[in-house]
Design an enzyme around this catalytic site. Structure first.
Site: not given
Ligand code: UDX
Ligand code: ADP
Length: 459
Positions: A162, A164, A217, A273
């Site tokens: 996944e 998402l 992944k 993740c």
């Molecule tokens: C992530 C992956 O993006 C997704 O593809 C995978 O399936 C699951 O893991 P998620 O953990 O839901 O998704 O959110 P994501 O938007 O990736 O953010 C992860 C963390 O990084 C958050 O705490 C977010 O605030 C932080 N982040 C993200 C930053 O600090 N700066 C950024 O520029 C982007």
């Protein structure tokens, strides 16, 4: 192979939205989401859509449309397995907290349990799809369990990781950059590809061997997390040199080879993740004696821990080297905006550091209830639960949380924080009134004009 009935084991942040979207796009396929957590299933079945166990923009509407038509939530796991042609496994795979690989390896006991249950119940051939994020070669373990039954049933194992992201799950599912399917039997791969092809163009449906799919992944998440740690490392240098991390991010992001996304400096990445997957990668690399590879990726986690620690340290230093007995308001407990998920949220660790310094914490998050905040802190085992109860209060109103605070720490980038009446908030605070913006969400000029002492990551 035609799929008429799907069962998904695990009705969590991955299983819930994924199955809801498949149900919406394929009204002729009957989908049953099962979970051993009866309370969670009851919440999915709740008439009041505000009570769904997961908050995701757009999800409630889809559940409302498909539930009872071709989307069902149930605790009858065996029946759902028995009836299904295709079974998705989307149970949690937390980092092991015991034994060999403690703190590093993924705990696969839930996956194994699912495999054993499928092996026991199945009387007809099944396609079994790994949806949860797993270490490479987990499919080998699944195969071994499933193929050693005497039932004569054939199992086809696919990996369909996944991608998402929480907070945008529905959009990510409806318009994925790509769908990845790893498998060995072309008919089984095709059966799953045909489902996605109802709404995803064929050129975005990628098929690979099982191990490439599993490793892709982990690699995707490691690369994304690495970008956040890279910009966070630069944010610390910005604070020392007078450079501004937003300006640096913009300047480098305009290079098409680098690209503008995932360059937002923050108090540290969280979520279920990133950390788990990198720890997995590190553990696997070490188990093959690839120590340089392991050390390389481990640094992404070390940097992330450092970022959370140094944010908390900065609060303490700025508040005249002590926060003992002072009230610190924390705005945002979720690991990012638009989700009620708090797993590995930076807020938990920042609060924990501040509690070690004897601060009083007043927390507010638009979607996270008080019990979850206390559960997150208690799970760290840093101090007795009674002390967390005494030192932490959780509010349903941001103005109440900020009242009498010595400082405010913004730890999640919720849009609503931008719209608050900051003059009113300041009036109720102890002076000097400090804001520590861990998301660079607010406008320095406006807050300074109101008389706040404003500190942001990377400035
Ligand atoms: C992530 C992956 O993006 C997704 O593809 C995978 O399936 C699951 O893991 P998620 O953990 O839901 O998704 O959110 P994501 O938007 O990736 O953010 C992860 C963390 O990084 C958050 O705490 C977010 O605030 C932080 N982040 C993200 C930053 O600090 N700066 C950024 O520029 C982007
Ligand atoms: P994710 O983010 O991976 O979706 P969650 O923790 O949100 O993780 O969801 C996983 C779900 O899987 C939980 O609701 C848990 O109760 C469920 N689960 C775990 N093991 C089993 C099992 N053997 N049978 C049924 N449900 C399970």
């Amino acid at each position: 192979m035609q799929v008429k009935k799907i069962c998904c084991i695990g009705a969590g942040y991955v299983g819930g939205p994924t199955m809801s979207v498949i149900a919406r796009q394929c009204p002729d396929i009957q989908i049953t989401l099962v979970d051993m957590n009866a309370q969670r299933i009851a919440a999915w079945n709740d008439e009041n859509l505000d009570n769904l166990p997961i908050y995701e923009p757009g999800l409630a509407e889809i559940v409302a449309e498909a539930r009872g038509r071709n989307l069902f939530f149930s605790t009858a796991i065996r029946e759902a397995i028995d009836e299904a042609d295709m079974i998705f496994i989307s149970v949690n795979t937390p980092t092991k907290n015991y034994g060999k690989g403690k703190g590093m390896a993924a705990d696969l006991k839930f996956i194994e349990l699912c495999a054993r249950q499928i092996a026991e119940v199945a009387r007809t051939d099944k396609i079994v799809v790994e949806k949860s994020t797993l270490p490479v070669r987990t499919a080998a373990a699944l195969k071994s369990i499933l193929h050693h039954t005497d039932s004569g049933v054939n199992f086809h194992i696919l990996s369909n990781p996944e991608f998402l992201a929480e907070g945008t799950a529905v959009q990510d599912l409806l318009n994925p950059d790509r769908v990845l399917i790893g498998g060995e039997e072309p008919e089984a791969v095709e059966a799953l590809a045909n489902i996605y092809a109802r709404w995803v163009s064929r050129d975005r449906i990628l098929t690979t061997n099982l191990w490439s799919s599993e490793l892709s992944k982990l690699t995707a998440n490691a690369f994304l997390a690495q970008r956040v740690s890279s910009i966070n490392a630069i944010s610390e240098l910005c604070e020392k040199t007078g450079a501004n991390v937003e300006e640096v991010a913009k300047a480098i992001g305009m290079d098409s080879r680098i690209g503008p996304k995932f360059l937002k400096a923050s108090v540290g990445f969280g979520g279920s993740c990133f950390q788990k997957d990198i720890l997995n990668l590190v553990y696997i690399a070490r188990s093959y004696n690839l120590h340089e590879v392991a050390d390389y990726w481990e640094q992404v986690i070390i940097m992330n821990d450092h970022q959370k620690q140094r944010f908390a340290d900065r609060i303490v230093q700025t508040l005249f080297n002590t926060v003992s007995g002072k009230r610190i308001a924390i705005l945002g407990w979720a690991f990012k905006k638009d989700t009620n998920d708090t797993r590995e949220s930076a807020a938990i660790y920042v609060a924990d550091h501040l509690l070690n310094e004897q601060a009083n914490i007043a927390a507010y998050d638009p979607k996270v209830p008080a019990e979850k905040v206390f559960m997150d802190l208690d799970q760290l085992n840093s101090r007795p639960a009674e002390e967390n109860k005494q030192q932490v209060s959780v509010y349903g109103d941001p103005y109440e949380a900020c009242k009498d605070a010595h400082a405010i720490a913004i730890l999640t980038e919720w849009d609503e924080f931008k719209t608050y009446d900051w003059a009113r908030i300041k009036a109720g605070m102890n002076k000097p009134a400090f804001i520590f913006d861990g998301r660079k969400l607010l406008q320095r000029r406006e807050l300074e004009a109101l008389g706040f002492q404003y500190y942001a990551i990377g400035e």
